[in-house]
Design an enzyme around this catalytic site. Sequence first.
Site, PDB file in Angstrom:
ATOM      1  N   ALA A  26       0.842  -1.199   0.000  1.00  0.00           N
ATOM      2  CA  ALA A  26       0.000   0.000   0.000  1.00  0.00           C
ATOM      3  C   ALA A  26       0.872   1.242   0.000  1.00  0.00           C
ATOM      4  O   ALA A  26       0.610   2.210   0.721  1.00  0.00           O
ATOM      5  CB  ALA A  26      -0.924  -0.007   1.215  1.00  0.00           C
ATOM      6  N   ILE A  29       2.626   2.990  -5.511  1.00  0.00           N
ATOM      7  CA  ILE A  29       1.755   2.397  -6.522  1.00  0.00           C
ATOM      8  C   ILE A  29       0.477   1.872  -5.872  1.00  0.00           C
ATOM      9  O   ILE A  29      -0.618   2.022  -6.423  1.00  0.00           O
ATOM     10  CB  ILE A  29       2.478   1.268  -7.274  1.00  0.00           C
ATOM     11  N   ARG A  60       3.677  11.571  -1.861  1.00  0.00           N
ATOM     12  CA  ARG A  60       3.192  10.853  -3.031  1.00  0.00           C
ATOM     13  C   ARG A  60       2.141   9.790  -2.693  1.00  0.00           C
ATOM     14  O   ARG A  60       1.387   9.374  -3.568  1.00  0.00           O
ATOM     15  CB  ARG A  60       4.356  10.171  -3.769  1.00  0.00           C
ATOM     16  N   LYS A  73       0.131   1.062   7.089  1.00  0.00           N
ATOM     17  CA  LYS A  73      -0.231   1.528   5.755  1.00  0.00           C
ATOM     18  C   LYS A  73      -1.511   0.865   5.261  1.00  0.00           C
ATOM     19  O   LYS A  73      -2.403   1.525   4.714  1.00  0.00           O
ATOM     20  CB  LYS A  73       0.909   1.251   4.766  1.00  0.00           C
ATOM     21  N   SER A  96       2.703  -9.994   6.857  1.00  0.00           N
ATOM     22  CA  SER A  96       3.630 -10.401   5.803  1.00  0.00           C
ATOM     23  C   SER A  96       2.891 -11.152   4.708  1.00  0.00           C
ATOM     24  O   SER A  96       1.985 -11.944   4.980  1.00  0.00           O
ATOM     25  CB  SER A  96       4.734 -11.300   6.381  1.00  0.00           C
ATOM     26  N   CYS A 162      39.319  -1.626   0.860  1.00  0.00           N
ATOM     27  CA  CYS A 162      40.503  -0.768   0.741  1.00  0.00           C
ATOM     28  C   CYS A 162      40.174   0.527  -0.001  1.00  0.00           C
ATOM     29  O   CYS A 162      40.772   1.578   0.255  1.00  0.00           O
ATOM     30  CB  CYS A 162      41.640  -1.521   0.054  1.00  0.00           C
TER      31      CYS A 162
END
Length: 426
Positions: A26, A29, A60, A73, A96, A162
């Site tokens: 959610a 998109i 958004r 959400k 989940s 490194c």
Amino acid sequence: MVQLVGSLRKELYDTLSTCKVLVVGAGGIGCELLKNLVLTGFKNIEVIDLDTIDVSNLNRQFLFQKKHVGKSKAQVAKESVLQFCPTVNITAYHDSIMKWVSLFVALLTARNHVNRMCLAADIPLIESGSAGYLGQVTVIKKGLTECYECQPKPTQKTFPGCTIRNTPSEPIHCIVWAKYLFNQLFGEEDADQEVSPDTADPEAAWNLEDTAARAAASEKDGDIKRVSTKDWARSTGYDAVKLFTKLFKDDIMYLLTMDKLWKTRKAPTPLVWQQLEDSASPQEPSVGSGLKDQQVLSIWGLCQLFRNSVETLRSQLQQMGEGAELVWDKDDPPAMDFVTAAANLRMHIFSMNTKSLFDVKSMAGNIIPAIATTNAVIAGLIVLEGLKILSGELESCRTANGRKAETRRNQPDDSFCFERGSARES
């Protein structure tokens, strides 16, 4: 709000009213997709998301408001949808996806696990994603198209230790170093995230005189010893100027004794706090205009940001008590300020152009700025492909990919377009 069903055949509209749809996610998109689904006429929707709402989502993910920050959400998305379409039957799971898949004839935005479950259950999957102005929508159907895992996916880029410690040549090297430094000073120490210069470099030519010089540089004033970075920082009381001197002067001088490193590279330039303070121009703390986070600070401005962030983080540790550790979070201002300052100071030392906090945050958090318009286009295409599936027109499904537009001379310009092609065959 009026549902957009006028152009749908009665048979298809009836199907929308009875079929079950599972939306996985959610977010950017997902919010657009939920809105499109209910306005198209889908009546039975299940949405699942394990995530909670963050402030950075609000620009958004339009189903969420500031008062929702920290909440589920999926649950808030459900409540927001019901406000403008109270007749829809929508169920939210703050959970989940591993527990849910094979129960649904599904429209999905998901990844490997969902792909495998849909293949096993022979259920059509609409997979989608966006990255900035780019995005994709593709239909996956067992025996008809490629699946999500048929094509290799890019892996996250890693850098040799490194390079991070001794010879950074790109801003991202300095940003990774700064994130390592945060953990070494304030978080959970990791031997694989060492930030001090290597003591044995294959390109270095060691001798006794060099060793003495390096030892003198790294143990000046008796403050710096070959102990853990955190232990040494604690012994100084997290003194910001002493930390600065070790990291951006003494350690750099130590690197300069590795003579072979700099035969084909530009040598770094150590920074001295007092010299920077004496030459600072308080009237020019930053370069450029615009929002604060998009400004590039002057070198002395970065020094001040470094000092302020260290003092704030030190206070946080003290308030948490003995043995406390902080966890770096791109949305935590003091942590982000620290990484921005430390990374930029290192960039300057190694002759790179410094970056704004916005740019550093994007790279440090592996963030591709989300574009709401892209998400809206993707969500619209998902519904179009879903209508084809429900109409029994799988052969008409198309894969859509966002790409940079080209001028008439085949040169990329600054706009983007979507191209559609047949779903790849399996």
